[in-house]
Design a protein around this motif. Structure first.
Motif, PDB file in Angstrom:
ATOM      1  N   ILE A 172      16.119  98.009   7.166  1.00 39.90           N
ATOM      2  CA  ILE A 172      15.653  98.999   6.192  1.00 39.90           C
ATOM      3  C   ILE A 172      15.141 100.206   6.982  1.00 39.90           C
ATOM      4  O   ILE A 172      14.323 100.055   7.883  1.00 39.90           O
ATOM      5  N   PRO A 173      15.608 101.429   6.628  1.00 40.78           N
ATOM      6  CA  PRO A 173      15.143 102.628   7.334  1.00 40.78           C
ATOM      7  C   PRO A 173      13.633 102.873   7.116  1.00 40.78           C
ATOM      8  O   PRO A 173      13.044 102.382   6.155  1.00 40.78           O
ATOM      9  N   THR A 174      13.055 103.639   7.998  1.00 43.07           N
ATOM     10  CA  THR A 174      11.640 103.984   7.905  1.00 43.07           C
ATOM     11  C   THR A 174      11.346 104.699   6.584  1.00 43.07           C
ATOM     12  O   THR A 174      12.133 105.538   6.135  1.00 43.07           O
ATOM     13  N   ASN A 175      10.221 104.368   5.963  1.00 42.25           N
ATOM     14  CA  ASN A 175       9.744 104.942   4.699  1.00 42.25           C
ATOM     15  C   ASN A 175      10.599 104.586   3.493  1.00 42.25           C
ATOM     16  O   ASN A 175      10.586 105.292   2.485  1.00 42.25           O
ATOM     17  N   TYR A 176      11.347 103.494   3.582  1.00 39.81           N
ATOM     18  CA  TYR A 176      12.094 102.947   2.457  1.00 39.81           C
ATOM     19  C   TYR A 176      11.598 101.525   2.197  1.00 39.81           C
ATOM     20  O   TYR A 176      11.092 100.858   3.097  1.00 39.81           O
ATOM     21  N   SER A 177      11.750 101.071   0.972  1.00 38.23           N
ATOM     22  CA  SER A 177      11.437  99.687   0.620  1.00 38.23           C
ATOM     23  C   SER A 177      12.695  99.033   0.055  1.00 38.23           C
ATOM     24  O   SER A 177      13.458  99.670  -0.669  1.00 38.23           O
ATOM     25  N   LEU A 178      12.863  97.759   0.355  1.00 42.08           N
ATOM     26  CA  LEU A 178      13.993  97.001  -0.166  1.00 42.08           C
ATOM     27  C   LEU A 178      13.702  96.668  -1.624  1.00 42.08           C
ATOM     28  O   LEU A 178      12.666  96.119  -1.967  1.00 42.08           O
ATOM     29  N   VAL A 179      14.622  97.047  -2.507  1.00 41.11           N
ATOM     30  CA  VAL A 179      14.482  96.773  -3.931  1.00 41.11           C
ATOM     31  C   VAL A 179      15.303  95.533  -4.289  1.00 41.11           C
ATOM     32  O   VAL A 179      14.899  94.740  -5.130  1.00 41.11           O
ATOM     33  N   GLY A 180      16.434  95.369  -3.639  1.00 43.69           N
ATOM     34  CA  GLY A 180      17.285  94.219  -3.925  1.00 43.69           C
ATOM     35  C   GLY A 180      18.603  94.334  -3.186  1.00 43.69           C
ATOM     36  O   GLY A 180      18.876  95.323  -2.505  1.00 43.69           O
ATOM     37  N   TYR A 181      19.415  93.302  -3.328  1.00 45.16           N
ATOM     38  CA  TYR A 181      20.744  93.314  -2.715  1.00 45.16           C
ATOM     39  C   TYR A 181      21.670  92.423  -3.531  1.00 45.16           C
ATOM     40  O   TYR A 181      21.224  91.593  -4.319  1.00 45.16           O
ATOM     41  N   SER A 182      22.958  92.624  -3.305  1.00 46.89           N
ATOM     42  CA  SER A 182      23.948  91.776  -3.964  1.00 46.89           C
ATOM     43  C   SER A 182      25.171  91.646  -3.062  1.00 46.89           C
ATOM     44  O   SER A 182      25.446  92.528  -2.258  1.00 46.89           O
ATOM     45  N   ILE A 183      25.860  90.530  -3.213  1.00 47.59           N
ATOM     46  CA  ILE A 183      27.087  90.301  -2.434  1.00 47.59           C
ATOM     47  C   ILE A 183      28.208  90.090  -3.437  1.00 47.59           C
ATOM     48  O   ILE A 183      28.121  89.262  -4.343  1.00 47.59           O
ATOM     49  N   ASN A 184      29.284  90.865  -3.261  1.00 43.45           N
ATOM     50  CA  ASN A 184      30.456  90.744  -4.118  1.00 43.45           C
ATOM     51  C   ASN A 184      31.667  90.666  -3.207  1.00 43.45           C
ATOM     52  O   ASN A 184      32.144  91.687  -2.703  1.00 43.45           O
ATOM     53  N   GLY A 185      32.125  89.464  -2.964  1.00 43.80           N
ATOM     54  CA  GLY A 185      33.257  89.282  -2.057  1.00 43.80           C
ATOM     55  C   GLY A 185      32.849  89.674  -0.647  1.00 43.80           C
ATOM     56  O   GLY A 185      31.930  89.129  -0.061  1.00 43.80           O
ATOM     57  N   GLN A 186      33.551  90.656  -0.093  1.00 44.04           N
ATOM     58  CA  GLN A 186      33.273  91.148   1.252  1.00 44.04           C
ATOM     59  C   GLN A 186      32.282  92.305   1.264  1.00 44.04           C
ATOM     60  O   GLN A 186      31.999  92.860   2.325  1.00 44.04           O
ATOM     61  N   THR A 187      31.699  92.664   0.092  1.00 47.12           N
ATOM     62  CA  THR A 187      30.815  93.836   0.008  1.00 47.12           C
ATOM     63  C   THR A 187      29.363  93.406  -0.178  1.00 47.12           C
ATOM     64  O   THR A 187      29.039  92.657  -1.101  1.00 47.12           O
ATOM     65  N   LEU A 188      28.518  93.891   0.718  1.00 45.30           N
ATOM     66  CA  LEU A 188      27.076  93.671   0.617  1.00 45.30           C
ATOM     67  C   LEU A 188      26.455  94.984   0.150  1.00 45.30           C
ATOM     68  O   LEU A 188      26.612  96.025   0.785  1.00 45.30           O
ATOM     69  N   THR A 189      25.777  94.953  -0.990  1.00 48.00           N
ATOM     70  CA  THR A 189      25.113  96.145  -1.518  1.00 48.00           C
ATOM     71  C   THR A 189      23.610  95.957  -1.365  1.00 48.00           C
ATOM     72  O   THR A 189      23.051  94.964  -1.857  1.00 48.00           O
ATOM     73  N   ILE A 190      22.976  96.910  -0.684  1.00 47.82           N
ATOM     74  CA  ILE A 190      21.528  96.864  -0.478  1.00 47.82           C
ATOM     75  C   ILE A 190      20.919  98.023  -1.262  1.00 47.82           C
ATOM     76  O   ILE A 190      21.337  99.172  -1.140  1.00 47.82           O
ATOM     77  N   LYS A 191      19.927  97.714  -2.090  1.00 42.99           N
ATOM     78  CA  LYS A 191      19.247  98.740  -2.878  1.00 42.99           C
ATOM     79  C   LYS A 191      17.870  98.996  -2.259  1.00 42.99           C
ATOM     80  O   LYS A 191      17.100  98.054  -2.039  1.00 42.99           O
ATOM     81  N   VAL A 192      17.613 100.281  -1.999  1.00 44.86           N
ATOM     82  CA  VAL A 192      16.327 100.688  -1.408  1.00 44.86           C
ATOM     83  C   VAL A 192      15.753 101.837  -2.224  1.00 44.86           C
ATOM     84  O   VAL A 192      16.451 102.472  -3.005  1.00 44.86           O
ATOM     85  N   ARG A 193      14.461 102.070  -2.055  1.00 46.16           N
ATOM     86  CA  ARG A 193      13.833 103.223  -2.695  1.00 46.16           C
ATOM     87  C   ARG A 193      12.903 103.888  -1.687  1.00 46.16           C
ATOM     88  O   ARG A 193      12.465 103.270  -0.711  1.00 46.16           O
TER      89      ARG A 193
END
Length: 173
Positions: A1-22
């Motif tokens: 997670i980059p500096t000054n961001y917070s992890l909101v959630g993530y999901s995996i769909n096949g070969q794709t990892l989606t990371i949600k940050v704010r």
């Protein structure tokens, strides 16, 4: 997670990892004090100063990624500097007045100067001067908890008498 961001959630769909940050944010505060300095120069040249001031405050949220701050409204939104009665001295003309003024957080600091010029060559008691200035000073002190804004006006002038020079600088904001 980059500096000054917070992890909101993530999901995996096949070969794709989606990371949600704010963006991380923090609460911040700001304040501004507006002051009107009242200067009374009596007939003997004795100078007394009495400031009136008010402090405005506001809260905000600062985005730690962008650095941008979103501010809430100022509290209070406006205040009033009360008018103050200044002393009169027999045989002298008073120059200037301390009027009631509304101020806001956008107002600038100001100065009101009251001076006196001699009308005649008669003698006047210095005890009248001291008591009149003390009276004006106590009135000014009681008005010090007020505040202000409005339009800006400046006037100045000078008159020379045998014993007193008068200069009036009035900036009402």
């Amino acid at each position: 997670i980059p500096t000054n961001y917070s992890l909101v959630g993530y999901s995996i769909n096949g070969q794709t990892l989606t990371i949600k940050v704010r963006h991380n944010v923090k609460a911040v505060k700001d304040s501004k004090t507006v002051t009107r300095n009242i200067i009374i120069i009596d007939k003997t040249g004795h100078r007394q100063e009495a400031p009136q001031s008010v402090t405005f405050g506001r809260a905000g949220i600062q985005d730690l990624v962008t650095g941008k701050t979103t501010w809430k409204t100022w509290d209070p939104s406006s205040e009033t500097f009360d008018a103050i009665s200044t002393p009169d001295f027999p045989g002298y003309t008073k120059h200037g007045s301390v009027d009631k003024v509304v101020v806001t957080p956008d107002s600038q600091d100001s100065t009101v100067t009251i001076t006196y010029t001699r009308n005649d060559s008669g003698s006047h008691s210095d005890s009248q001067t001291s008591s009149a200035i003390s009276s004006a000073s106590s009135q000014t002190s009681s008005a010090s908890s007020a505040a202000s804004s409005g339009s800006s006006q400046t006037s100045s002038g000078s008159v020379v008498s045998p014993t007193i020079k008068f200069v009036v600088d009035v900036i009402d904001v």
